[in-house]
Design an enzyme around this catalytic site. Sequence first.
Site, mmCIF file in Angstrom:
data_model
loop_
_atom_site.group_PDB
_atom_site.id
_atom_site.type_symbol
_atom_site.label_atom_id
_atom_site.label_comp_id
_atom_site.label_asym_id
_atom_site.label_seq_id
_atom_site.Cartn_x
_atom_site.Cartn_y
_atom_site.Cartn_z
ATOM 1 N N ALA A 75 0.831 -1.205 0.000
ATOM 2 C CA ALA A 75 0.000 0.000 0.000
ATOM 3 C C ALA A 75 0.865 1.254 0.000
ATOM 4 C CB ALA A 75 -0.913 0.013 1.227
ATOM 5 N N SER A 76 0.354 2.275 -0.656
ATOM 6 C CA SER A 76 0.965 3.596 -0.646
ATOM 7 C C SER A 76 2.436 3.533 -1.061
ATOM 8 C CB SER A 76 0.781 4.233 0.739
ATOM 9 O OG SER A 76 0.982 5.620 0.681
ATOM 10 N N ALA A 77 3.359 3.972 -0.201
ATOM 11 C CA ALA A 77 4.779 3.980 -0.568
ATOM 12 C C ALA A 77 5.281 2.590 -0.936
ATOM 13 C CB ALA A 77 5.608 4.544 0.586
#
Length: 203
Positions: A75-77
């Site tokens: 997720a995300s980064a």
Amino acid sequence: MIPRHNIMTEQSGGVSTEAFGRAFQTVLNDPGVSAIVLDIDSPGGHVAGTAELADSIFSARGRKPVIAVANSMAASAAYWVASQADELVISPSGEVGSIGVLAAHQDVSKAAEQEGVKTTLISAGKKKTLGNPWEPLTDDARAEIQGHVDAYYGMFLAGVARGRGVTSSAVRGGFGEGGMVMAAEAVKLGMADRVATLDQTIA
């Protein structure tokens, strides 16, 4: 994910992008390693260091296969980094996405006032106190923070687009729009290449 190793990475199970980047370069340069599998299970983390790690992984393409496995969350980064591999595999119960940038401002002025605490800021530099927690967020401070969020979001979109071989607009409008996407749907949308477990991928 944080930029540098510290006691928090030891206690939380987190990872430093700086340390991970060094380990990645070590195995990339090791002639005894024929392929690299990134075993990823992360909700993401700081922007700082992520773009640099993503660039390092993307630049390894063509030297030896790099396969990222969302096992079970990228997720995300963490997705930004995973998307730079030659192939992105997602475990059957896995999720990927959360492509977005978040900044938070906490206004503690009312709570401080109720406790009889008044903070006076003495500063130099026009923007030095923008977004401080001891007063409500001003329009100027909001605009400044939003500008940073938008700039990092643009970097995030461009990085994922490069890694997945699509346009930034395709990522913005079709890769979950900031939400998480489950395995089969992620493959359908082009966010991942196939569904498999870590063991199946290694085999």
